[in-house]
Each structure stands twice: as structure tokens, then as C-alpha cells.
Motif scaffolding. Sequence first.
Motif, PDB file in Angstrom:
ATOM      1  N   UNK A 124      42.221  37.907  19.511  1.00  0.00           N
ATOM      2  CA  UNK A 124      40.799  37.830  19.812  1.00  0.00           C
ATOM      3  C   UNK A 124      40.067  36.997  18.758  1.00  0.00           C
ATOM      4  N   UNK A 125      38.873  36.546  19.104  1.00  0.00           N
ATOM      5  CA  UNK A 125      38.114  35.684  18.206  1.00  0.00           C
ATOM      6  C   UNK A 125      37.700  36.368  16.912  1.00  0.00           C
ATOM      7  N   UNK A 126      37.725  37.694  16.867  1.00  0.00           N
ATOM      8  CA  UNK A 126      37.380  38.405  15.635  1.00  0.00           C
ATOM      9  C   UNK A 126      38.605  38.564  14.718  1.00  0.00           C
ATOM     10  N   UNK A 127      39.649  37.790  14.982  1.00  0.00           N
ATOM     11  CA  UNK A 127      40.878  37.768  14.197  1.00  0.00           C
ATOM     12  C   UNK A 127      41.678  39.064  14.313  1.00  0.00           C
ATOM     13  N   UNK A 128      41.482  39.782  15.402  1.00  0.00           N
ATOM     14  CA  UNK A 128      42.233  41.003  15.670  1.00  0.00           C
ATOM     15  C   UNK A 128      43.245  40.726  16.769  1.00  0.00           C
ATOM     16  N   UNK A 129      44.386  41.394  16.671  1.00  0.00           N
ATOM     17  CA  UNK A 129      45.394  41.294  17.722  1.00  0.00           C
ATOM     18  C   UNK A 129      45.665  42.690  18.249  1.00  0.00           C
ATOM     19  N   UNK A 130      45.817  42.809  19.564  1.00  0.00           N
ATOM     20  CA  UNK A 130      46.104  44.100  20.172  1.00  0.00           C
ATOM     21  C   UNK A 130      47.260  43.961  21.144  1.00  0.00           C
ATOM     22  N   UNK A 131      47.925  45.091  21.342  1.00  0.00           N
ATOM     23  CA  UNK A 131      49.070  45.137  22.224  1.00  0.00           C
ATOM     24  C   UNK A 131      49.258  46.576  22.684  1.00  0.00           C
ATOM     25  N   UNK A 132      49.596  46.791  23.923  1.00  0.00           N
ATOM     26  CA  UNK A 132      49.832  48.147  24.419  1.00  0.00           C
ATOM     27  C   UNK A 132      51.134  48.691  23.857  1.00  0.00           C
ATOM     28  N   UNK A 133      51.154  49.987  23.563  1.00  0.00           N
ATOM     29  CA  UNK A 133      52.373  50.634  23.087  1.00  0.00           C
ATOM     30  C   UNK A 133      53.062  51.359  24.232  1.00  0.00           C
ATOM     31  N   UNK A 134      54.322  51.661  24.031  1.00  0.00           N
ATOM     32  CA  UNK A 134      55.122  52.396  25.002  1.00  0.00           C
ATOM     33  C   UNK A 134      54.670  53.848  24.978  1.00  0.00           C
ATOM     34  N   UNK A 135      54.391  54.417  26.138  1.00  0.00           N
ATOM     35  CA  UNK A 135      53.886  55.787  26.145  1.00  0.00           C
ATOM     36  C   UNK A 135      54.967  56.828  26.374  1.00  0.00           C
ATOM     37  N   UNK A 136      56.158  56.432  26.808  1.00  0.00           N
ATOM     38  CA  UNK A 136      57.177  57.431  27.108  1.00  0.00           C
ATOM     39  C   UNK A 136      58.577  56.835  27.091  1.00  0.00           C
ATOM     40  N   UNK A 137      59.524  57.633  26.636  1.00  0.00           N
ATOM     41  CA  UNK A 137      60.919  57.213  26.668  1.00  0.00           C
ATOM     42  C   UNK A 137      61.403  57.062  28.110  1.00  0.00           C
ATOM     43  N   UNK A 138      60.788  57.777  29.057  1.00  0.00           N
ATOM     44  CA  UNK A 138      61.232  57.686  30.449  1.00  0.00           C
ATOM     45  C   UNK A 138      60.982  56.290  31.016  1.00  0.00           C
ATOM     46  N   UNK A 139      59.925  55.640  30.564  1.00  0.00           N
ATOM     47  CA  UNK A 139      59.628  54.281  31.001  1.00  0.00           C
ATOM     48  C   UNK A 139      60.549  53.286  30.292  1.00  0.00           C
ATOM     49  N   UNK A 140      60.708  53.448  28.989  1.00  0.00           N
ATOM     50  CA  UNK A 140      61.495  52.511  28.194  1.00  0.00           C
ATOM     51  C   UNK A 140      62.965  52.490  28.625  1.00  0.00           C
ATOM     52  N   UNK A 141      63.527  53.660  28.884  1.00  0.00           N
ATOM     53  CA  UNK A 141      64.961  53.753  29.155  1.00  0.00           C
ATOM     54  C   UNK A 141      65.310  53.957  30.630  1.00  0.00           C
ATOM     55  N   UNK A 142      64.360  53.756  31.526  1.00  0.00           N
ATOM     56  CA  UNK A 142      64.583  54.014  32.944  1.00  0.00           C
ATOM     57  C   UNK A 142      65.836  53.310  33.474  1.00  0.00           C
ATOM     58  N   UNK A 143      65.929  52.014  33.286  1.00  0.00           N
ATOM     59  CA  UNK A 143      67.078  51.255  33.797  1.00  0.00           C
ATOM     60  C   UNK A 143      68.377  51.681  33.125  1.00  0.00           C
ATOM     61  N   UNK A 144      68.323  52.014  31.862  1.00  0.00           N
ATOM     62  CA  UNK A 144      69.526  52.459  31.149  1.00  0.00           C
ATOM     63  C   UNK A 144      70.038  53.780  31.716  1.00  0.00           C
ATOM     64  N   UNK A 145      69.136  54.698  32.038  1.00  0.00           N
ATOM     65  CA  UNK A 145      69.565  55.979  32.618  1.00  0.00           C
ATOM     66  C   UNK A 145      70.158  55.782  34.009  1.00  0.00           C
ATOM     67  N   UNK A 146      69.611  54.883  34.784  1.00  0.00           N
ATOM     68  CA  UNK A 146      70.179  54.594  36.107  1.00  0.00           C
ATOM     69  C   UNK A 146      71.587  54.022  35.946  1.00  0.00           C
TER      70      UNK A 146
END
Length: 192
Positions: A124-146
Motif C-alpha cells: 500500500x502507499x503508506x508503505x505497509x504490506x498485508x497478506x491473509x493468513x491461513x485460518x485452519x490446518x483443514x484448509x492447508x492440508x486438504x489435498x494431502x489428506x485426500x
Amino acid sequence: MTLIKSLTHGPSQPKEWMYDISISSGPIGEVNSHDLDTLRWIANDEVASIYAIGGNFRSPEVKENYPDYYDTVSMNIKFESGILGAIDGAQYVQYGYDARAEVLGTKGSILIGDPGKNNVLIAQQNHQMTRSTMNSWTYLFREAYIAEDQAFVDCILEDTIPLVTGYDGLMAVKLVHAGLTSLLNNRIEYIS
């Protein structure tokens, strides 16, 4: 390979039963058992010793009823081959689900994972950077569990031995117990 590091930080507030480490084993059992598996798998070796320290930083209100409860842990591991390992774990971090690993060699390193939900970074123009974080292991590892479930079904159908066996499960339980014993007694636990 000289050093393998793995971390898991979970965002959820512990349930009442989790504060009783005689039942839950705390973060070592609840989140870091998977890090122990990861280190054994990457090292392709067995753990010779483990030393764990920890503390309760996010749930001070439970100290009176659960004096041994810890929400943060750091473990140092030495493998039979001499490879070093490091694990850090935490519960109730509140910023999101975070699971990462690093393999350090003599000529470089491999970094695996990051705490971001995706590869979108907003500058952003105020020299800040943002990014969404992972909210759950179920989302992160979904394909691995399948994939894991499919591999297990294939082993049944083809009458083959799975890549992960009962021995691996036994070692996870054994190492969780050794880590918790180390933490509670403030000593290095040697694995036999």
C-alpha cells in the motif's frame, strides 16, 4: 543435511481438557507430533535425544488449576546420525494457522511453507504490506489428506504395505512422551 526445523502454531483457544497435559500432552501432543513425524521422515533416521522447554504465555488464567500447562514449546533433537533437529510449537496464537519446515545443508537450505493463505501480498502507499493468513490446518492440508486416504485405500486393494506404518505411529507417541517428560523434568531424554 545438518539441521531440520519444523514448526506448527495453531490459532484455536484450547478446550478445557487440553489444559490437562496428562490427557492432551499439550502442544507437543496436540500439534508437534506431526513435526516429530516430519523430522524423522526428512532425516530418514531415528531420534537419539530430545530436550524440550516451554511456558504458558497465552492462558495465564488456567495456571492455578493446570500448573503444568504450557502453550509454547521449543524442542532440540539429535538424531542417531548426528543430524540436528529443532521444533517449535504453540497453541492459541490467534494470528492464523502456521506450519513450516526448513532443511539446512552444507551448501544451502530448503524452505517449505509459509504462514500465508495464498501468494497474494498487498503493498500500500503508506508503505505497509498485508497478506491473509491461513485460518485452519483443514484448509492447508486438504489435498494431502485426500492423497493419504487414497494411498491407504490403494494399499488395501493391492495388498501392499503403506508408506506410513504402525511403527511410525508408535514412534510419534514415544517421542511425544519423551518431549513431555523432558519439558516437565527439565532434562534431556535419551531415546532407546
